[in-house]
Design an enzyme around this catalytic site. Structure first.
Site, short mmCIF file in Angstrom:
data_model
loop_
_atom_site.label_atom_id
_atom_site.label_comp_id
_atom_site.label_asym_id
_atom_site.label_seq_id
_atom_site.Cartn_x
_atom_site.Cartn_y
_atom_site.Cartn_z
N ASP A 1143 41.56 63.35 10.39
CA ASP A 1143 40.21 62.84 10.62
C ASP A 1143 40.21 61.32 10.62
O ASP A 1143 39.61 60.67 11.48
CB ASP A 1143 39.28 63.39 9.54
CG ASP A 1143 37.91 62.78 9.60
OD1 ASP A 1143 37.20 63.00 10.60
OD2 ASP A 1143 37.53 62.07 8.65
N GLU A 1237 42.37 67.97 14.13
CA GLU A 1237 42.60 66.88 13.18
C GLU A 1237 43.84 67.13 12.33
O GLU A 1237 44.64 66.20 12.09
CB GLU A 1237 41.37 66.71 12.28
CG GLU A 1237 40.15 66.20 13.03
CD GLU A 1237 38.89 66.19 12.18
OE1 GLU A 1237 37.95 65.45 12.52
OE2 GLU A 1237 38.83 66.95 11.18
#
Length: 1426
Positions: A1143, A1237
């Protein structure tokens, strides 16, 4: 509430409590709490110590507010209440210390105090008085007993707090009261006392009710033949509609059968109907559901509750909804036939009907929550009660949203019922045991025990509610309930025996057991251990271990398809226990399983194994030194991941007064720095600091500041004289070339001409000052054209430039064309024109002009008072000056100013040069003082220039970039620093590493504010003066400046952005570390962390490597990145920790791309564009289209698989432009985004945290999204509508909730309303944001159309549609209604108008176009200078 006066029996108990620890036994309603108040006052007067507090413990949440208010009203002290629903579990040690220091009396539930003591947030020896409300709970493993056993007993006797306990009954059962009393005395280290000397007064104020046992017949043997068929249960069960495990059929059936037995068929069906109705509503709203595995105990210590996310299919939901629709009419009745009710209910109705009166107040006690809720529903439908009975249920605390739900009531709902009952808006409560203890109710006329009595405390406490004169206490029993009747009679007989025991002066402790606990209980307790953390003395006990382990697992993040991850306990036949922890915890397989030796009970075995697991996890670093799984992010003081304090910024004013580094001073040593303009050096800057060498383009000129010598004088007098001449000369030239006004304060730097030796030309300056203005025009020739400064005595302070002598005209000539239109047109001569123009002049000059006066042709000289300059390329705010028009002036009214052309040119570049020197000086000081390394000065200047400076650049772009750098640097450190912490724990740690609070705190620690530039760039008010200057304790020069405190946190991130842009992650680590951020040091990641061990990539995932364009060194990382928590819960880690990394990586990659590709994009534009890519729909699309991630996902959840499969074709069919524009309309399973991610996070780990390599892989994976990304992407429909409405000037628009289904009470749709007219059809969405977005999109189309609902026809706020784009919209709402408050909502007209205005403002481009433009003020001071 007025202050109460103590009664004699209260004084009796109080006097005894002053002498020793006591447990006061008094009936309900006799004023026990007031005795505690008396003791609080006494303790503060006699034993008060400033560092100690008084703690008042209550067993249930509703009592917290009640007792807090009572103590505050009776004492006037600072009293605060604390309960779990306040989120206190997340408070840290420093926050609690602040609370204790600010508060005299703390009222709380006991688990809170126990946790505080266990985690060493406070200690028992810092409590002066400890009060136990309902002290009879101090037994077994209740938190009351744990506090006394684990903390009070181990405290030295001279440091222990005084104990005061209160109860209506010190024993639970009537069997062997001697042992029960002795145990309670021993547990609380106190003597048990009752009233002995003032018994009559006590009886007068606490009268006993008349007691009756009322019997009712058994239920009909042959059933309820008149009831409708089929029953609702038969219908539901016959179609197996509760088969899905999320409906918890066994628990529902058990409650249904209990309700049927107690209340009859209609009530049982009503319970089932209401329960399913609320369950379906929660599932449709996506809320969590709670299913109790037992009867729904009110016990706050109960851990037999499972929280799950509903995973019921649409077909199953619809089937139940159809059943609800089919049976709805059955429950839409105005009266219930008696034949549908049980004999027990009919007897209750008879008892209540006999009590009918206006003043009636009563309570009916029941055991089960669903019985209470159902009685609340059916009693008003019974004819005999309908007109006068106002009834409500009061049950224990729960998480349910629905009113008729067996799960319990929210705290707010409990408060509302209690308040209404006290106000007599209700006259009957149907209550569980929550109403037995402590709550302050009016004395009741009638108390009925609908269900049997289980113990002495329940008997005495419920009976104590019936303390009205001539009140009645009734126990309802079935006619054949022989054992229950015997129990009640035994309880009645036990009460006098208890009173007799209390009269004795001493009660001998006995060791025999009273039968309440299994015989092996005391043996198990004897084998318990206690673990203390050596450094903090935090304590772990068997009692606290289970809840600590549950808390750790509850923090593990999960999606809606994953059941809550929790410890799984296995108890063997020999009562040995094993606990299996969820594989989502980042531990090795053998670290997820723990076993404890056999115990004598299963419950103790569970506690023992949890105890062993916590110790092992602490040693692995999963728990910190306070035995907490996560850190607090709130409170006056919190800690970062390294344990360093983060101070509360509340003591920092919103606008700071700062002493900023500044080079300009004339104290001490004086230095001269030659100023070169276009290769010529005729002037020098003189000041008290050594200035940096700089080169700066200034329009069409290039200026350089060179290093020069220190000036020496033969004497102090000579120095002062020469400096005075320089100051006067500089002020004189500044007036005509820059400021046009007098300078406030003395100058702190000078620009002086140089003589042939390179020193300040003092004689030239003296001569220039002595002959400032000359009328000797004979020395003026062609070489002065375009150079000579002219001053006209009638135009105060406005300089002109000499163009030529006009010998062809005189003052008496007819005006002719000079340069453009004739401004003197209409006048017979120049004399007439100037006489008229100057007749109102404020300067006292003779306006006579000789007829033969020659004329001078001149043009206005533009002063250069802007210090704006460009860091890179042309200055975006520097305007090309228009060519001034020539005019003529009478020669007799003019004088020329004695300033050489080269000197004038130097003064014209001076504002920019001094500003740039100031910026470079501060930037160099910042880098040197904070050891930030060799950063490019232009980047440092940009990072430390605040938006309020209006410089054409500011820290905002770098701040946006730095935000991503900060996040990644912190996340990588946390990932490696805490390898055993799961994502939920890491997230909490991250907050305390990247929040604005920590940035502000660290900025203050390094004194960053001293180096920031906030000055406006208009130099008409000359800044380089003594007016704002100071000298600090170290002798360094400073200037006073003011700017917002949030500037500090912005500049912290901007400096990280500057470092990253110039030197990548290594430079950012050095800068961040020296700014005291939690980065783990300045060492490069590639040398700090170890390269992962090599392992082959499973064949299954090799095509994914090809799609990524990256070959994994450690294939296990890729497998981990693709593993959903549902896949093999106990076999290997899942993707969550890697997602935590990925992320942050994607965030930085995207913002870095925007920063480099769009150099003119504002911070807001970049942030908005980033949000369109770094979101679930966009990343899910890239995951499917670029990586076909759905093929490799390891998961074991049917519903998740269906959801992914359903969304794959949708996202495959959409272009990246569509998903970036309309992604807000879609909600794909979050796992697709998460795994994208986590895969990129795995790449980062596999490259040994080589950002450059990882960023290349990430850019490839999201290349399609990056290609469509630009700063001008449309905003979401709600923001677009807000902005558009604001620009039209409309102030009467808002969103409004509506029902999507007229037959449903749920308001789940939105419309847009303008001037009271509903503009759009109701728009339904899966969530509020989507529904509002759809409504906004539809509204914009309609309002811009030519229909009857267009805005121009609906709105009369102002002329709609006439405001141009970019106008700063000012609403006409009062200023006090336009303050930025958290309560503004777009569902009100005022809130919509405020948010619309703010949305419109946020779109305006940064900068101010008019900075530095010429000011046309006349300066009348010139008359005194001539």
């Amino acid at each position: 509430m007025s202050r109460l006066i103590p009664r004699a029996y209260q004084e009796e108990i109080f006097n005894a409590a002053c002498k020793q620890n006591v447990i006061a036994v008094l009936d309900t309603g006799s004023g026990k709490t007031y005795i505690a108040v008396m003791l609080i006052r006494w303790a503060l007067l006699t034993t008060y110590e400033p560092k100690k507090v008084i703690v008042f413990l209550v067993p249930k949440v509703p009592l917290v507010e009640q007792q807090t208010n009572f103590i505050r009203e009776q004492t006037g002290l600072e009293v605060r209440g604390y309960s779990g629903n306040m989120g206190v579990d997340l408070w840290n040690r420093h926050q609690w210390i602040d609370e204790f220091q600010a508060t005299t009396v703390l009222v709380m539930t006991p688990q809170i105090l126990l946790d505080l003591l266990n985690h060493v947030h406070w200690s028992i020896d810092r409590i002066s008085l400890l009060i136990f409300d309902e002290a009879h709970h101090c037994q077994k493993d209740h938190p009351y007993n744990a506090i006394m056993r684990d903390h009070y007993s181990s405290c030295p006797e001279d440091k222990r707090p005084k104990i005061f306990g209160m109860t209506a009954s010190p024993i639970w059962q009537d069997k062997n009261p001697h042992a029960s009393l002795a145990r309670l005395k021993r547990n609380l280290h106190a003597t048990i006392i009752g009233v002995s000397e003032n018994k009559d007064e006590l009886n007068e104020h606490s009268p006993k009710p008349q007691e009756f046992i009322v019997q009712y017949p058994s239920s009909p043997v042959n059933g309820y033949h008149d009831y409708l068929t089929p029953s609702f249960w038969s219908y539901i069960d016959g179609r197996d509609l509760l088969a899905h495990e999320d409906f918890s059929k066994d628990a529902v059936q058990r409650r249904y059968e209990n309700t049927f037995s107690a209340l009859g068929p209609f009530a049982a069906d009503a319970y089932l109907f209401k329960h399913l109705e609320s369950t379906i509503e929660r599932i449709q709203n996506g809320q969590r559901d709670v299913y109790a595995r037992g009867q729904g105990s009110d016990d706050p210590m109960s851990d037999d509750v499972e929280v799950i996310e509903p995973q019921v299919g649409k077909a199953e939901i619809q089937a139940i909804q159809n059943a609800l629709n089919d049976f709805a009419s059955r429950f839409e009745v105005n009266a219930i036939p008696p034949t549908w009710l049980s004999p027990k209910v009919l007897k209750l109705v008879s008892l209540l009907a006999d009590q009918r009166s206006k003043a009636f107040q009563g309570i009916v006690f029941v055991e089960q929550r669903q019985i209470a809720m159902t009685l609340e529903y059916i009693l008003p439908l019974i004819t005999e009660l309908a007109e006068w009975l106002h009834v409500a249920a009061l049950v224990g605390h729960g998480n349910g949203e629905a009113r008729h739900d067996s799960k319990g009531m929210k705290f707010s709902a409990q408060q509302d019922v209690v308040k209404k009952y006290r106000a007599r808006e209700l006259n009957l409560l149907i209550a569980t045991s929550v109403a037995e203890e402590g709550l302050d109710f009016p004395a009741c006329d009638l108390v009925i025990r609908f269900d049997g009595i289980q113990h002495m405390i329940g008997y005495l406490q419920s009976r104590g509610r019936a303390r009205q004169s001539n009140s009645t206490y009734i126990c309802m029993l079935a006619h054949d309930a022989v054992l229950e009747r015997l129990r009640i009679e035994n309880l009645r007989r036990a009460e006098p025996k208890l009173q007799a025991l209390l009269k004795k002066e001493a009660i001998h402790e006995k060791e025999e057991d009273d039968g309440e606990e299994p015989p092996q209980w005391s043996l198990d307790i004897a084998e318990r251990e206690t673990f203390r953390v050596p450094t903090t003395k935090a304590i772990l006990t068997f009692h606290s271990a289970v809840s600590l382990l549950n808390n750790l697992c509850s923090l593990i993040k999960r999606d809606r398809y994953t059941r809550p991850l929790k410890p799984i306990y296995t108890i063997a036949a020999d009562s040995s226990a094993t606990v299996q922890l969820p594989s989502a915890l980042p531990l090795e397989p053998h670290q997820l399983v723990y076993t404890a030796t056999p115990r004598l009970s299963k419950k103790e075995a569970k506690r023992a194994v949890a105890y062993e697991a916590i110790i092992a996890l602490y040693q692995l670093g999963v728990f910190d030194d306070y035995l907490l799984p996560t850190v607090s992010t709130n409170g006056a003081m919190v800690e970062d991941a390294d344990g360093k304090l983060i101070k509360n910024p509340t003591d920092i004013p919103e606008v700071m007064d700062v002493a900023v580094v500044d080079p300009w001073t004339v104290h001490g040593e004086i230095w001269m720095h030659p100023l070169e303009v276009d290769g010529k050096t005729v002037t020098a800057i003189v000041t008290g600091s050594q200035l940096p060498e700089v080169a700066l383009p200034c329009g069409d000129k290039l200026a350089r500041v060179l290093r020069g010598p220190r000036l020496e004088w033969s004497s102090q007098e000579e120095k002062e004289l020469n400096l005075a001449i320089m100051a006067e000369y500089t002020a004189h030239v500044l007036f005509w070339t820059v400021t046009s006004r007098q300078i406030i304060g003395s100058l702190t730097c000078y620009l002086v001409p140089l003589d042939s030796t390179g020193r300040p030309d003092i004689p030239l300056m003296q001569e220039s000052l002595q002959n400032r203005y000359s009328e000797d025009w004979s020395v003026i020739s062609g070489r002065h054209v375009g150079q000579l400064l002219i001053m006209n005595t009638r135009y105060f302070g406005r300089p002109f430039i000499f163009k030529s002598f006009r010998n062809d005209i005189t003052a008496s000539s007819v005006p002719i064309i000079i340069d453009g239109p004739i401004v003197e047109e209409g006048f017979a001569s120049y004399i007439d024109f100037f006489t008229e123009k100057w007749k109102s002049s404020k300067a006292k000059f003779d306006n006579y002009i000789p007829p033969d006066d020659p004329m001078l042709q001149v043009y206005v000289h533009r002063r250069e008072n802007s210090s704006l300059y460009a860091l890179q390329g042309p200055n975006p705010l520097e305007h090309s000056a228009s060519v001034p028009r020539d005019i003529v002036l009478p020669l007799s009214t003019c004088q020329w100013i004695s300033v050489a052309a080269e000197i004038k040119d130097a003064y014209l570049v001076l504002p920019k040069v001094l500003q740039h020197v100031t910026d470079i000086y501060r930037a160099q000081a910042l880098c040197a003082d904070l050891r930030l390394g060799a950063l490019p000065m232009d980047r440092v200047i940009e990072a430390t220039t605040l938006p309020c400076a209006n410089a054409g650049y500011s820290n905002q772009r770098l701040e946006t970039l730095g935000d991503g750098v900060l996040k990644l640097c912190a996340v990588v450190y946390l990932f490696n620093r805490f390898p055993r912490r799961h994502e939920g724990q890491l997230d909490a740690l991250k907050v305390n590493c990247v929040s604005n609070r920590v940035l502000l705190a660290r900025a203050k620690e390094v004194n960053l504010e001293q180096y920031l530039t906030s000055e406006q760039h208009n130099m008409k008010r000359w800044r380089m003066t003594s007016a704002d200057s100071i000298v600090d304790a170290e002798g360094k020069h400073r200037v006073h400046r003011q700017f917002p405190r949030r500037s500090l946190q912005d500049c912290m991130e901007a400096l990280l952005g500057a470092a990253f842009q110039s030197g990548g992650i290594p430079a950012a680590l050095q800068v961040g570390t020296n700014l005291k951020l939690c980065f783990g040091g300045s060492d490069d990641w590639r040398t700090r962390y170890q390269l992962p061990e090599p392992s082959p990539t499973p064949v299954l995932f090799q095509p994914l490597e090809e799609a990524l364009g990256y070959k994994f060194r450690n294939g296990k990382l890729l497998a981990e990145a693709l593993t959903h928590p549902s896949f093999g819960l106990n076999e290997g880690a899942c993707y969550q920790r890697l997602e935590f990394l990925g992320d942050a990586l994607i965030d930085l990659v995207v913002i870095h791309h925007l920063f480099d590709k769009f150099p003119l994009a504002t911070s807001g534009q970049m942030s908005w564009a980033r949000s369109r890519v770094v979101c679930s729909p966009a990343l899910a699309t890239a995951a499917i289209r670029e990586l076909t991630i759905q093929k490799y996902l390891l998961q074991n959840n049917v519903e998740l698989g269906k959801a992914v499969s359903a969304y794959v074709p949708i996202l495959e069919s959409m272009s990246y432009e569509q998903i970036a524009r309309d992604g807000w309309k879609y909600e794909p399973p979050k796992v697709l985004c998460d795994v994208m991610e986590s895969v990129l996070g795995a790449v980062l780990v596999d490259t040994n945290f080589d950002y450059a390599k990882s960023a290349l892989v990430a850019r490839k994976a999201i290349s399609g999204l990056l290609e469509v990304l630009n700063p001008y992407m449309p905003r979401d429909p709600v923001s677009e509508l807000l902005t558009w409405v604001a620009k039209q000037g409309c102030e009467r628009a808002c969103f409004r909730r509506q029902q999507s289904d007229p037959d449903s009470p749920r308001k789940d749709a939105f419309v847009v309303v303008v001037h009271g007219v509903v503009v759009t059809p109701a728009q339904i969405g899966r969530n509020i944001s989507l529904a509002k977005g759809l409504a906004a999109e539809e509204a914009r189309t309609i309002l811009e159309s030519d229909s009857e609902l267009c805005l121009r026809r609906l709105c009369d706020c102002r002329v709609a549609g006439t405001l141009a784009d970019g106008v700063d919209v000012q609403t006409t709402l009062p200023d006090n209604q336009l303050q930025p408050e958290t309560t503004w909502s777009d569902e009100t007209e005022q809130g919509f108008a405020y948010l619309a205005r703010e949305s419109s403002r946020s779109l305006q481009d940064f900068g101010a176009d008019d900075v530095g433009r010429e000011d046309s003020e006349d300066e009348y001071e010139v008359s005194a200078m001539i």
